[in-house]
Motif scaffolding. Structure first.
Motif, PDB file in Angstrom:
ATOM      1  N   THR A  77       0.860  -1.185   0.000  1.00 47.58           N
ATOM      2  CA  THR A  77       0.000   0.000   0.000  1.00 47.58           C
ATOM      3  C   THR A  77       0.898   1.237   0.000  1.00 47.58           C
ATOM      4  OG1 THR A  77      -0.089   0.305   2.412  1.00 47.58           O
ATOM      5  CG2 THR A  77      -1.661  -1.264   1.437  1.00 47.58           C
ATOM      6  N   ALA A  78       0.282   2.386  -0.151  1.00 45.21           N
ATOM      7  CA  ALA A  78       1.051   3.631  -0.170  1.00 45.21           C
ATOM      8  C   ALA A  78       1.623   3.987   1.191  1.00 45.21           C
ATOM      9  CB  ALA A  78       0.163   4.768  -0.669  1.00 45.21           C
ATOM     10  N   ALA A  79       1.113   3.354   2.238  1.00 45.28           N
ATOM     11  CA  ALA A  79       1.435   3.782   3.602  1.00 45.28           C
ATOM     12  C   ALA A  79       2.926   3.796   3.920  1.00 45.28           C
ATOM     13  CB  ALA A  79       0.700   2.899   4.609  1.00 45.28           C
ATOM     14  N   GLY A  80       3.666   2.824   3.421  1.00 47.83           N
ATOM     15  CA  GLY A  80       5.076   2.746   3.773  1.00 47.83           C
ATOM     16  C   GLY A  80       6.033   3.315   2.754  1.00 47.83           C
ATOM     17  N   PHE A  81       5.501   3.945   1.707  1.00 52.91           N
ATOM     18  CA  PHE A  81       6.352   4.374   0.591  1.00 52.91           C
ATOM     19  C   PHE A  81       7.374   5.429   0.997  1.00 52.91           C
ATOM     20  CE2 PHE A  81       6.946   6.827  -3.465  1.00 52.91           C
ATOM     21  CZ  PHE A  81       7.654   5.842  -4.142  1.00 52.91           C
ATOM     22  N   GLU A  82       6.965   6.417   1.774  1.00 52.27           N
ATOM     23  CA  GLU A  82       7.887   7.488   2.152  1.00 52.27           C
ATOM     24  C   GLU A  82       9.025   6.945   3.024  1.00 52.27           C
ATOM     25  OE1 GLU A  82       7.918  10.569   0.929  1.00 52.27           O
ATOM     26  OE2 GLU A  82       6.230   9.910  -0.317  1.00 52.27           O
ATOM     27  N   ALA A  83       8.701   6.055   3.959  1.00 56.61           N
ATOM     28  CA  ALA A  83       9.741   5.449   4.801  1.00 56.61           C
ATOM     29  C   ALA A  83      10.666   4.598   3.948  1.00 56.61           C
ATOM     30  CB  ALA A  83       9.100   4.612   5.904  1.00 56.61           C
ATOM     31  N   TRP A  84      10.090   3.875   2.989  1.00 58.23           N
ATOM     32  CA  TRP A  84      10.905   3.031   2.104  1.00 58.23           C
ATOM     33  C   TRP A  84      11.892   3.881   1.313  1.00 58.23           C
ATOM     34  CZ3 TRP A  84      11.373   3.310  -3.176  1.00 58.23           C
ATOM     35  CH2 TRP A  84      12.095   2.277  -3.786  1.00 58.23           C
ATOM     36  N   LYS A  85      11.470   5.044   0.816  1.00 55.33           N
ATOM     37  CA  LYS A  85      12.374   5.900   0.043  1.00 55.33           C
ATOM     38  C   LYS A  85      13.579   6.308   0.884  1.00 55.33           C
ATOM     39  CE  LYS A  85       9.552   9.141  -1.341  1.00 55.33           C
ATOM     40  NZ  LYS A  85       9.037  10.339  -2.024  1.00 55.33           N
TER      41      LYS A  85
ATOM     42  N   ASN B 216      11.637  12.964  -4.390  1.00 56.63           N
ATOM     43  CA  ASN B 216      10.489  13.747  -4.870  1.00 56.63           C
ATOM     44  C   ASN B 216       9.440  12.903  -5.589  1.00 56.63           C
ATOM     45  OD1 ASN B 216      11.346  16.294  -3.925  1.00 56.63           O
ATOM     46  ND2 ASN B 216      12.744  16.508  -5.664  1.00 56.63           N
ATOM     47  N   THR B 217       9.680  11.581  -5.686  1.00 60.38           N
ATOM     48  CA  THR B 217       8.699  10.713  -6.342  1.00 60.38           C
ATOM     49  C   THR B 217       7.485  10.511  -5.440  1.00 60.38           C
ATOM     50  OG1 THR B 217       9.770   8.707  -5.477  1.00 60.38           O
ATOM     51  CG2 THR B 217      10.467   9.481  -7.653  1.00 60.38           C
ATOM     52  N   THR B 218       6.396  10.111  -6.057  1.00 58.40           N
ATOM     53  CA  THR B 218       5.168   9.817  -5.318  1.00 58.40           C
ATOM     54  C   THR B 218       4.702   8.399  -5.656  1.00 58.40           C
ATOM     55  OG1 THR B 218       3.812  10.773  -7.089  1.00 58.40           O
ATOM     56  CG2 THR B 218       4.416  12.215  -5.252  1.00 58.40           C
ATOM     57  N   TYR B 219       3.967   7.809  -4.741  1.00 65.03           N
ATOM     58  CA  TYR B 219       3.425   6.467  -4.961  1.00 65.03           C
ATOM     59  C   TYR B 219       2.430   6.524  -6.117  1.00 65.03           C
ATOM     60  CZ  TYR B 219       1.238   1.959  -3.822  1.00 65.03           C
ATOM     61  OH  TYR B 219       0.754   0.676  -3.858  1.00 65.03           O
ATOM     62  N   SER B 220       2.658   5.691  -7.129  1.00 62.64           N
ATOM     63  CA  SER B 220       1.859   5.752  -8.348  1.00 62.64           C
ATOM     64  C   SER B 220       0.724   4.730  -8.314  1.00 62.64           C
ATOM     65  CB  SER B 220       2.735   5.516  -9.582  1.00 62.64           C
ATOM     66  OG  SER B 220       1.952   5.510 -10.753  1.00 62.64           O
ATOM     67  N   THR B 221      -0.460   5.185  -8.006  1.00 69.28           N
ATOM     68  CA  THR B 221      -1.617   4.286  -8.009  1.00 69.28           C
ATOM     69  C   THR B 221      -1.929   3.810  -9.427  1.00 69.28           C
ATOM     70  OG1 THR B 221      -3.085   6.212  -8.102  1.00 69.28           O
ATOM     71  CG2 THR B 221      -2.633   5.289  -5.930  1.00 69.28           C
ATOM     72  N   ALA B 222      -1.642   4.645 -10.428  1.00 71.40           N
ATOM     73  CA  ALA B 222      -1.860   4.235 -11.823  1.00 71.40           C
ATOM     74  C   ALA B 222      -0.967   3.056 -12.183  1.00 71.40           C
ATOM     75  CB  ALA B 222      -1.587   5.418 -12.755  1.00 71.40           C
ATOM     76  N   THR B 223       0.261   3.075 -11.681  1.00 71.13           N
ATOM     77  CA  THR B 223       1.187   1.972 -11.932  1.00 71.13           C
ATOM     78  C   THR B 223       0.691   0.684 -11.288  1.00 71.13           C
ATOM     79  OG1 THR B 223       3.125   3.368 -12.217  1.00 71.13           O
ATOM     80  CG2 THR B 223       3.521   1.138 -11.402  1.00 71.13           C
ATOM     81  N   ILE B 224       0.270   0.757 -10.036  1.00 64.62           N
ATOM     82  CA  ILE B 224      -0.211  -0.439  -9.341  1.00 64.62           C
ATOM     83  C   ILE B 224      -1.463  -0.978 -10.018  1.00 64.62           C
ATOM     84  CG2 ILE B 224      -1.167  -1.289  -7.160  1.00 64.62           C
ATOM     85  CD1 ILE B 224       1.875  -0.890  -7.169  1.00 64.62           C
ATOM     86  N   SER B 225      -2.356  -0.096 -10.431  1.00 62.42           N
ATOM     87  CA  SER B 225      -3.568  -0.524 -11.119  1.00 62.42           C
ATOM     88  C   SER B 225      -3.236  -1.257 -12.413  1.00 62.42           C
ATOM     89  CB  SER B 225      -4.454   0.692 -11.408  1.00 62.42           C
ATOM     90  OG  SER B 225      -5.603   0.317 -12.128  1.00 62.42           O
ATOM     91  N   ALA B 226      -2.282  -0.719 -13.180  1.00 63.14           N
ATOM     92  CA  ALA B 226      -1.881  -1.364 -14.428  1.00 63.14           C
ATOM     93  C   ALA B 226      -1.190  -2.695 -14.164  1.00 63.14           C
ATOM     94  CB  ALA B 226      -0.954  -0.433 -15.212  1.00 63.14           C
ATOM     95  N   ASP B 227      -0.378  -2.734 -13.129  1.00 65.80           N
ATOM     96  CA  ASP B 227       0.364  -3.955 -12.815  1.00 65.80           C
ATOM     97  C   ASP B 227      -0.564  -5.092 -12.401  1.00 65.80           C
ATOM     98  OD1 ASP B 227       3.061  -5.149 -12.442  1.00 65.80           O
ATOM     99  OD2 ASP B 227       2.333  -5.426 -10.388  1.00 65.80           O
ATOM    100  N   ARG B 228      -1.678  -4.743 -11.766  1.00 65.72           N
ATOM    101  CA  ARG B 228      -2.623  -5.767 -11.300  1.00 65.72           C
ATOM    102  C   ARG B 228      -3.669  -6.108 -12.349  1.00 65.72           C
ATOM    103  NH1 ARG B 228       1.038  -5.161  -8.037  1.00 65.72           N
ATOM    104  NH2 ARG B 228       0.770  -4.940  -5.771  1.00 65.72           N
ATOM    105  N   GLY B 229      -3.683  -5.386 -13.459  1.00 66.10           N
ATOM    106  CA  GLY B 229      -4.773  -5.551 -14.416  1.00 66.10           C
ATOM    107  C   GLY B 229      -4.364  -5.982 -15.808  1.00 66.10           C
ATOM    108  N   GLN B 230      -3.316  -6.775 -15.954  1.00 64.29           N
ATOM    109  CA  GLN B 230      -2.829  -7.184 -17.276  1.00 64.29           C
ATOM    110  C   GLN B 230      -3.581  -8.427 -17.769  1.00 64.29           C
ATOM    111  OE1 GLN B 230       1.603  -6.676 -17.754  1.00 64.29           O
ATOM    112  NE2 GLN B 230       1.520  -6.494 -15.532  1.00 64.29           N
TER     113      GLN B 230
END
Length: 264
Positions: free
Chosen positions: A33-41, A62-76
């Motif tokens: 989920t997006a919750a841990g992205f900032e700590a991960w960076k 300066n990157t942001t968690y990409s919900t569009a990327t996750i949606s595409a990755d789960r929807g192939q």
């Protein structure tokens, strides 16, 4: 002596435990989920010091968690279609028709590519048409955010961590910027190269048609393409097409459309 040995063993174990805990504390933890992205960076940047430049790591922050990327990755889901369904969905006849026209219009370019890499126009045009509709749809997702999101995401973290390091190198070389946009998985250019492939096989700016097609031919040659050999399933060069995409229906579509374009 036995008591002394026991004390030494306990001490060594304690030191090892402290070292392990420290290593775990600094390991970048993947998440779903997006919750841990900032700590991960922040954790990733600590790990990457010495391997990536300060400037590229600043761009990463300066990157942001990409919900569009996750949606595409789960929807192939289209890769599960039959070949006929897949070609209909991708507009196979249109790719062949436009591919033939582009082959005639750019005959000198395709001749020079074939002379250098041994790859005829058909499969290159099929890939170009399948990937971006001949450059019309190259994506509008921030590339660095897309790759960072997939490096953080637990599903394929190791694979995309390599892609992220490649992307940071491309930032240092000026081939990517923090504002570069492309496809949802971080692919860029007319034929959609991931960052690591840009580093390894790129021959120039992949937003330039000639460079993109040359880079694609270079990729195929590096994956075993032999000049003059066939590229349909069961023929020698089909393995190079398989290197391009792991989905069997996609591989067969490239081979079929390429043959129809070449047989014009």
């Amino acid at each position: 002596m036995i008591d002394n040995l026991r004390r030494q063993t306990i001490a060594v174990a304690a030191i090892a435990g402290i070292a392990l805990s420290a290593g775990q504390a600094h390991a970048a933890q993947c998440g779903n989920t997006a919750a841990g992205f900032e700590a991960w960076k922040r954790q990733f940047a600590e790990e990457a010091r010495g391997r990536a430049s300060a400037a590229s790591l600043a761009a990463l922050q300066n990157t942001t968690y990409s919900t569009a990327t996750i949606s595409a990755d789960r929807g192939q889901h289209s890769f599960k279609l039959s070949l006929e369904q897949f070609l209909a969905k991708r507009g196979g006849p249109t790719i062949v028709s436009k591919g033939r026209a582009l082959k005639r219009q750019n005959a000198a370019l395709f001749d020079s590519i074939e002379q250098r890499y041994g790859v005829p126009p058909g499969p290159l045009l099929a890939i170009w048409g399948m990937e971006t509709g001949f450059g019309a749809v190259r994506g509008n997702v921030n590339t660095l955010s897309a790759v960072a999101t997939l490096a953080y995401d637990c599903r394929r973290s190791e694979y995309f961590t390599d892609q992220l390091y490649a992307a940071l190198t491309l930032v240092d070389r000026g081939l990517l910027t923090p504002s570069t946009r492309g496809a949802a998985h971080g692919e860029v250019g007319h034929t959609q190269f991931l960052p690591k492939n840009v580093l390894t096989y790129g021959t120039g700016d992949l937003n330039n048609v000639g460079a993109a097609l040359s880079s694609t031919a270079n990729f195929l040659k590096a994956h075993g393409w032999r000049a003059g050999a066939g590229y349909q399933p069961g023929e020698p060069n089909f393995a190079a097409i398989q290197g391009w995409n792991a989905a069997p229906v996609y591989e067969k579509a490239i081979a079929l459309l390429g043959r129809q374009i070449d047989n014009d």
